[in-house]
Design an enzyme around this catalytic site. Sequence first.
Site, PDB file in Angstrom:
ATOM      1  N   TYR A 125       0.817  -1.215   0.000  1.00 57.98           N
ATOM      2  CA  TYR A 125       0.000   0.000   0.000  1.00 57.98           C
ATOM      3  C   TYR A 125       0.848   1.263   0.000  1.00 57.98           C
ATOM      4  O   TYR A 125       0.320   2.368   0.095  1.00 57.98           O
ATOM      5  CB  TYR A 125      -0.921   0.024   1.220  1.00 57.98           C
ATOM      6  CG  TYR A 125      -2.119  -0.875   1.101  1.00 57.98           C
ATOM      7  CD1 TYR A 125      -1.968  -2.213   0.771  1.00 57.98           C
ATOM      8  CD2 TYR A 125      -3.402  -0.391   1.320  1.00 57.98           C
ATOM      9  CE1 TYR A 125      -3.055  -3.050   0.674  1.00 57.98           C
ATOM     10  CE2 TYR A 125      -4.501  -1.224   1.216  1.00 57.98           C
ATOM     11  CZ  TYR A 125      -4.316  -2.550   0.889  1.00 57.98           C
ATOM     12  OH  TYR A 125      -5.400  -3.380   0.783  1.00 57.98           O
ATOM     13  N   LYS A 192       4.151 -13.950   6.045  1.00 58.10           N
ATOM     14  CA  LYS A 192       4.353 -15.029   5.066  1.00 58.10           C
ATOM     15  C   LYS A 192       5.868 -15.126   4.861  1.00 58.10           C
ATOM     16  O   LYS A 192       6.379 -15.072   3.730  1.00 58.10           O
ATOM     17  CB  LYS A 192       3.610 -14.679   3.764  1.00 58.10           C
ATOM     18  CG  LYS A 192       3.552 -15.794   2.759  1.00 58.10           C
ATOM     19  CD  LYS A 192       2.545 -16.871   3.070  1.00 58.10           C
ATOM     20  CE  LYS A 192       2.616 -17.992   2.054  1.00 58.10           C
ATOM     21  NZ  LYS A 192       1.766 -19.141   2.373  1.00 58.10           N
ATOM     22  N   ASP A 226      -1.984 -17.495   5.765  1.00 61.76           N
ATOM     23  CA  ASP A 226      -3.039 -18.410   5.283  1.00 61.76           C
ATOM     24  C   ASP A 226      -3.581 -19.266   6.430  1.00 61.76           C
ATOM     25  O   ASP A 226      -4.792 -19.450   6.573  1.00 61.76           O
ATOM     26  CB  ASP A 226      -2.550 -19.275   4.102  1.00 61.76           C
ATOM     27  CG  ASP A 226      -1.085 -19.669   4.201  1.00 61.76           C
ATOM     28  OD1 ASP A 226      -0.423 -19.244   5.155  1.00 61.76           O
ATOM     29  OD2 ASP A 226      -0.609 -20.420   3.338  1.00 61.76           O
ATOM     30  N   ASP A 250      -5.472  -5.545   6.089  1.00 62.69           N
ATOM     31  CA  ASP A 250      -6.692  -5.102   5.405  1.00 62.69           C
ATOM     32  C   ASP A 250      -7.624  -6.296   5.191  1.00 62.69           C
ATOM     33  O   ASP A 250      -8.811  -6.261   5.508  1.00 62.69           O
ATOM     34  CB  ASP A 250      -6.303  -4.473   4.064  1.00 62.69           C
ATOM     35  CG  ASP A 250      -7.451  -3.707   3.436  1.00 62.69           C
ATOM     36  OD1 ASP A 250      -8.470  -3.494   4.130  1.00 62.69           O
ATOM     37  OD2 ASP A 250      -7.343  -3.326   2.266  1.00 62.69           O
TER      38      ASP A 250
END
Length: 362
Positions: A125, A192, A226, A250
Amino acid sequence: MAKHVVTLIPGDGIGPEITTAMRRVVDATGVDIEWEIADAGEHVMAEYGTPLPEHVIEACRRNKVAIKGPVTTPVGTGFRSVNVALRKELDLYVNLRPAFSIPGTGARYEDVDIVIVRENTEDLYAGIEFEEGAPETAELIRFCAEKGVGTIRPDSGISLKPISITGSERIVRYAFEYALANGRKKVTAVHKANILKYSDGLYLDVARKVAAEYEGRVEFEDRIVDMTCMGLVLYPEQFDVVVLPNLYGDIVSDLAAGLIGGLGMAPGANIGAECAVFEPVHGSAPKYAGKDMANPTAEILTAVLMLKHLGEFDAAEKILAGVKTVLAEGVSVTYDIKRTNTGSTDGAVGTQAYADAIIATF
Ligand code: NAP
């Protein structure tokens, strides 16, 4: 002079209606707030040539506390999102999104009490984008090939994902300080890092270092994003404070909103060292604009966060109790709550009537 001066940005779409409802509820508690209205959004573009006029940013800086309705992001005009721009201009590096169950919303879970702490300034972002076909994109692709970094197809668009030690440290520290100040037991850092070694990997390293300073006071764990999503759906009660880089924050905060009955229920705050801008998670829902239908709960719970920030704990508790009472009764509720509770919107009340029902509990 009023005890607090707060900048109020009504916004676009359903923004003016839900902020009116919020303001009426807050004023009815008797708290001494002077609202300084500052207009931003799609509807001011014709007048100011921008959806975020400089005087609005200045008003937020001056008053240090602002509350806003959602703002429509103009598509295809070259203007960036007002929300992203405000967060950047005011360095509001924390996006705080609590998700807690309130009986009567028809939510699938009853025992959710999660605080999402989303980093607000970095990651994908950051707005560092390379358009497909642009000369600088070709140069970047060439650079990567020459340096042996990797091969990128020539017809690619590219978005950069910068994650810094500075940005990671301050957001993780905020999560731990929030946990301590609010009697929370555990902080989960989400990443991640197994794939994104230099961005998420750095974030995880920093998170572990910061966590070590709080050992014995706040529990710490890290999870892959995940697995976090699956865990949130399977056993949301295992999560407490969850700290994430911008993009995962988000997405996961909308997931958390889903656990507690949807976007109409999810409040939020953008907090920086100097000032704070409070806003619900949801957008301007243009199809409901002007219809007195939208659920103002998220905006009202956003005001609860703001009142706590201002030290007005009694007013905050009064409003929260009122919201809980009205939702538990299930009578004077908006269409979305009726729909999840009964499968039909029959008997739903409007935005302002719902606010009236909350005020009647004071
Ligand atoms: P949205 O405005 O959040 O609305 C999506 C759907 O969520 C609505 O159609 C409605 O679903 C439900 N919903 C949202 N707010 C609700 C409320 N207060 N009460 C009841 N239901 C509510 O998302 P969008 O349509 O994707 O975005 C519209 C505009 O808002 C876009 O321009 C977007 O960029 C902008 N946006 C602004 C912000 C912000 O200002 N912070 C945040 C997100 C998006 P049902 O129709 O199923 O009832």
